[in-house]
Design an enzyme around this catalytic site. Sequence first.
Site, short mmCIF file in Angstrom:
data_model
loop_
_atom_site.label_atom_id
_atom_site.label_comp_id
_atom_site.label_asym_id
_atom_site.label_seq_id
_atom_site.Cartn_x
_atom_site.Cartn_y
_atom_site.Cartn_z
CD GLN A 164 -4.69 5.59 -9.31
OE1 GLN A 164 -4.12 6.50 -8.72
NE2 GLN A 164 -4.18 4.38 -9.37
CE LYS B 208 -1.68 6.26 -5.95
NZ LYS B 208 -1.67 6.49 -7.40
CG ASP C 24 1.13 9.93 -11.53
OD1 ASP C 24 1.50 9.15 -10.64
OD2 ASP C 24 -0.06 10.11 -11.84
#
Length: 281
Positions: free
Chosen positions: A94, A50, A117
């Site tokens: 995460q 990422k 997200d």
Amino acid sequence: MSATIIDGKALAAQVKERVRQQVETFSQRPGLAVILVGDNPASRVYVDGKKRDCAECGIYSEEYTLPAQTSQRELLELVEALNGRADVDGILCQLPLPQGLDERAVLRAIAPDKDVDCFHPYNVGELMIGEQSFQPCTPAGVMEMLDAYGIDVAGKHAVVLGRSNIVGKPQAMLLLQRNATVTICHSRTPDLAEQCRRADILVAAVGQEGLVTADMVKEGAVVIDVAMNRNAAGKLCGDVCFEEVAQKASYITPVPGGVGPMTRAMLMVNTLTAARLHGKG
Ligand code: L34
């Protein structure tokens, strides 16, 4: 029949190039903060990816690597601090979090306008009514793949294997928004093989190597493998028995090089969207 392999890596590169071009037109640079708690090696790999993607797209990124013993309070304080920063458009924590940390509380703490997200209940609700600012990265990546290969979704029967909040449920929603008839299967579905055989589009997101065999796939079906498993030899593999299913499917995604890179590319799209929401576009 031998399936066309959907090249997630190449497509992700195209999506990122589009994002990069958009970023160039912005008055201020979009920024993404990534929080990684503990030392899950798979998460480490994904987060590194990422950060690389951000660099390629011209997006500012910063990483917060916290020890597994981090307290809930410390983590929430970090999120709060990031919520208040104008240079941070997106915040991603995460998953999975180490034992002892409350995932639900953390996801709710992220400001909805920075929730790249799309895991905050507010954004999940918006997704449910089709008014979302963000689309969850993995399911959105799958839709992008279908579109890029000209696979029509409307009127098709889509079968989603798995009902997780990260993939299965939002994937079903996105397919439904595009007028598919959607069936969600899970561990308590008694006739899994039979359900799968009815799929024009089969999305496997279970996390069980070898789950989808050729006898479960209709001739000419589109097969999307979202899972990221490691087999006994330590090799990455999905839920689908790739070789045999590729003989029957019309399109199929590989693991690696399929949905994974697309998940990351869609995170870049969402970060761009967040920066736009913040008036940087
Ligand atoms: N908060 N947690 C949050 N957001 C997410 O979107 C994720 N996810 C899932 C796990 N936890 C998360 C990811 O980022 C899964 N995931 C993810 C991201 C990238 C890749 C796989 C999963 C990926 O890049 N896969 C590569 C191979 C990587 C390797 O070599 O291990 C591929 O080609 O599939």
